[in-house]
Design a protein around this motif. Structure first.
Motif, PDB file in Angstrom:
ATOM      1  N   LYS A 210      35.667  40.762  46.917  1.00 59.57           N
ATOM      2  CA  LYS A 210      34.670  39.878  47.483  1.00 59.57           C
ATOM      3  C   LYS A 210      33.463  40.831  47.570  1.00 59.57           C
ATOM      4  CE  LYS A 210      35.327  37.668  50.974  1.00 59.57           C
ATOM      5  NZ  LYS A 210      35.844  37.294  52.438  1.00 59.57           N
ATOM      6  N   GLU A 224      27.873  35.064  50.195  1.00 57.30           N
ATOM      7  CA  GLU A 224      28.960  35.966  49.364  1.00 57.30           C
ATOM      8  C   GLU A 224      28.534  35.343  47.806  1.00 57.30           C
ATOM      9  OE1 GLU A 224      32.999  34.856  50.017  1.00 57.30           O
ATOM     10  OE2 GLU A 224      32.709  35.432  52.238  1.00 57.30           O
ATOM     11  N   SER A 226      29.606  34.419  44.413  1.00 53.82           N
ATOM     12  CA  SER A 226      30.284  32.984  44.079  1.00 53.82           C
ATOM     13  C   SER A 226      31.793  33.377  43.699  1.00 53.82           C
ATOM     14  CB  SER A 226      29.541  32.444  42.783  1.00 53.82           C
ATOM     15  OG  SER A 226      30.324  31.449  42.250  1.00 53.82           O
ATOM     16  N   SER A 227      32.705  32.648  44.366  1.00 49.76           N
ATOM     17  CA  SER A 227      34.205  32.886  44.344  1.00 49.76           C
ATOM     18  C   SER A 227      34.527  32.232  42.990  1.00 49.76           C
ATOM     19  CB  SER A 227      34.770  31.973  45.535  1.00 49.76           C
ATOM     20  OG  SER A 227      34.498  30.766  45.361  1.00 49.76           O
ATOM     21  N   GLU A 228      33.688  31.357  42.254  1.00 51.68           N
ATOM     22  CA  GLU A 228      34.058  30.906  41.047  1.00 51.68           C
ATOM     23  C   GLU A 228      34.316  32.007  39.971  1.00 51.68           C
ATOM     24  OE1 GLU A 228      31.891  27.491  40.063  1.00 51.68           O
ATOM     25  OE2 GLU A 228      32.237  26.294  41.841  1.00 51.68           O
ATOM     26  N   VAL A 230      34.003  35.415  40.427  1.00 55.37           N
ATOM     27  CA  VAL A 230      34.776  36.686  41.239  1.00 55.37           C
ATOM     28  C   VAL A 230      35.210  37.449  40.213  1.00 55.37           C
ATOM     29  CG1 VAL A 230      36.675  35.817  41.985  1.00 55.37           C
ATOM     30  CG2 VAL A 230      35.414  37.538  43.197  1.00 55.37           C
TER      31      VAL A 230
END
Length: 609
Positions: A210, A224, A226-228, A230
């Motif tokens: 992260k 944060e 982007s978790s897509e 990551v």
């Protein structure tokens, strides 16, 4: 003698850890460390290198002061040295800051204070101090384990942020600085923290994959990455773009990503950078990065430095690499295009060309350690510490075949006879092994401790040096030796023997710091009193025209003698390589190539008297 070119060592890396490199936007240079050296590399011309080697212990991190005049560097002993960024690198101050390794340090924007973080005892994991006096400017409670990174807010009011192995991001107000609050947004090591250029935000990246963006003044979480999109592995380092609108991250997943950071603090992926020529192995993991002006720099675990253009991310990066460990030997090979081969004890063989520098690594079947090394045209011979010899065939800079041959003893030296097909002599403690091709054809016990040898190109004569300081000349008859003469002059164990290119002479050197040039026909000394080193001589080389001999020593110096002139008219390069000189060769009659424990190669231009 003058320094013509330096082929720099690569950054020291460690699997599972990031490295925090830095630079100076005014001079477009990059700072990184290798062993006791701090390397200053020009991103526009990687052959333009300056090296600071005054740390007593391995250096870990270095940073320019805001005005670019000073550099602060830390080492594993917890010491920070502050020295001039110009050519003289004069030492300004030195402070013992932490009880253990320093992992990161940062200057305040006014250039008055420095914060350092790392390992230590008890609560002594972070310290901020005045750069001129070393006096403390705060107390840094709140961390229980190694603090991997720290950042100084570049605008007032000043703030300091730290992060580390306890998964915490700690925020301090000041000066004098004191603990304000902790953030627990990460679930693994927090590897790096960096403020944006305007101080409005800072970002932390972690082994939990992260990246978290915070308000620079209050430490409030804003968003944060982007978790897509990551990273699929630990994120080891992060660097802001000069305008503060984007960040660069590098990861163990072997990729670098550029993210756009919105005003609200969320990061969306702009592009993923891939480095060409990747082998797919662990050495391709990316462990360090820097965004400086138009340069986007990434560093892999294997030490490959890739420089992308920020204004043209689709353009292939400029890449170069080199050695990370002591370069124990080198050979200059002459042909249609002259080039240099160098071998380091960790098994790596690199190819170099004058005016160009790094030209690639030779991909071997096995990167066994290198103790002895010889090269000629399309063959390389190496020995390690496992009683074997490797005969490596190569073409166009790549290995085409590698055969490992057991010789039954630990090799101390080796010499190839290129005009006698396949003949190789290997010295071991009590004698000599004959190899023809891939077969051991004889093992000869000579009755004394052998330390060095040389054989003529046609394989008809060999000189063997001993622990007793004597040189024994042998005629080579088939696969045996017939002693013809014993020469006594040295007062220490023989360390190296080399025939002159015209074969009219040979030179020898010993561990008692003396070298001698001998006339081959008369077996009399041609040049003596070559006793100007202050420590053992490790290597020796002849100029192509046989008029000069160069010696390299543990005392860090290279000395060049002209055979037809007294030894007192020598040319000396002082401090050629930090830790000692271990490899020497002549690129031509006016250029000497040297290598050493500092993992660098240097080319020196000669002006004979």
């Amino acid at each position: 003698m003058t320094l013509a070119e330096t082929y720099a060592c690569i950054p020291s890396t460690e699997r599972g850890r990031g490295i925090l490199i830095s630079g100076d936007s005014k001079s477009d240079t990059m700072l990184y460390t290798n062993a006791r050296s701090v390397v200053i590399l020009d991103l526009n011309n990687p052959l333009k290198v300056s090296i600071y080697g005054e740390h007593a212990y391995p250096a870990t991190v270095a940073r320019y002061s805001p005005n670019g005049e000073w550099i602060a560097s830390g080492d594993v002993s917890g010491t920070v040295r502050i020295w001039g960024a110009r050519d003289d690198h004069v030492l300004k101050k030195e402070f013992k800051v932490l009880a253990g390794r320093i992992d990161d340090l940062q200057w305040s924007a006014d250039g008055m204070r420095i914060v350092a973080s790392g390992d230590g005892k008890g609560k002594s994991l972070v310290r901020a101090f005045m750069w001129d006096s070393g006096s403390n400017v705060g107390e840094f409670d709140g961390h229980s384990r190694r603090v991997l990174s720290c950042a100084f807010k570049p605008t007032r009011p000043f703030r300091i942020v730290t992060c580390g192995e306890d998964f915490l991001v700690n925020f301090y107000e000041g000066p004098p600085f004191k603990f304000k609050l902790s953030s627990r947004e990460h679930s693994n090591f927090v590897n790096c923290v960096r403020y944006s250029p305007d101080g409005s935000k800072f970002i932390t990246v972690s082994s939990d994959k992260k990246g978290v963006i915070y308000d620079g003044k209050t430490c409030e979480k804003l968003g944060e990455l982007s978790s897509e999109d990551v990273h699929k592995g630990s994120i080891y380092a992060v660097s802001w773009s000069p305008d503060g609108k984007e960040v660069l991250t590098v990861s163990a997943d072997k990729s670098a990503k550029v993210w756009e950071i919105s005003d609200s603090g969320n990061g969306t992926l702009k592009t993923t950078l891939t480095c060409p020529g990747s082998s797919g192995g662990v050495d391709d993991m990316l462990v360090g990065c820097l965004w400086q002006n138009d340069h986007i720099v990434t560093v892999s675990l294997g030490g490959t430095i890739s420089i992308f253009s920020a204004s043209d991310l689709d353009k292939s990066p400029f890449q170069f690499s080199g050695h990370m460990k002591n370069i124990s030997s080198l050979s200059v090979l002459r042909g249609s295009s002259d080039y240099i081969l160098s071998g380091s004890y960790d098994g790596l063989i690199c190819k170099w060309m004058m005016g160009r520098g790094f030209c690639g690594k030779l991909q071997r079947k096995q990167n066994s350690q290198i103790k002895c090394f010889a090269a000629h045209e399309e063959e390389i011979i190496t020995s390690g510490f496992d009683n074997t010899i490797s005969r490596i065939s190569y073409q166009d800079g790549q290995c085409t075949n590698e055969e490992s041959i057991g010789v039954g003893n630990q090799p101390n030296d080796l010499s190839l006879a290129p005009l006698s097909p396949g003949l190789l002599l290997v010295a071991f403690e009590s004698g000599v092994v004959f190899l023809r091709g891939e077969k051991v054809v004889s093992t000869i016990n000579l009755g004394f401790t052998v330390t060095a040898l040389a054989v003529t190109p046609d394989g008809t004569e060999a000189i063997v040096g001993g622990q007793d300081g004597k040189l024994r000349l042998y005629a080579v008859n088939g696969d045996s030796l017939t002693e013809e003469a014993v020469l006594e002059k040295h007062r220490g164990a023989i360390s190296v023997i080399r025939y002159s290119p015209d074969l009219s002479m040979f030179a020898s050197a010993d561990l008692n710091r003396e070298a001698v040039v001998w006339d081959r026909a008369s077996r009399e000394m041609k040049l003596k009193n070559m006793l100007y080193h202050s420590a053992r001589i490790n290597c020796l080389a002849w100029s192509p025209n046989s008029s000069m001999v160069a010696t390299g020593s543990l005392d860090t110096c290279v000395i060049v003698y002209e055979v037809d002139k007294p030894a007192s008219t020598r040319m000396t390069i002082k401090g050629a390589h930090l830790g000692g000189v271990y490899g020497l060769g002549f690129a031509d009659d006016t250029h000497v190539v040297s290598s050493g424990e500092d993992a660098c190669i240097r080319v020196w231009s000669l002006t004979p008297q």
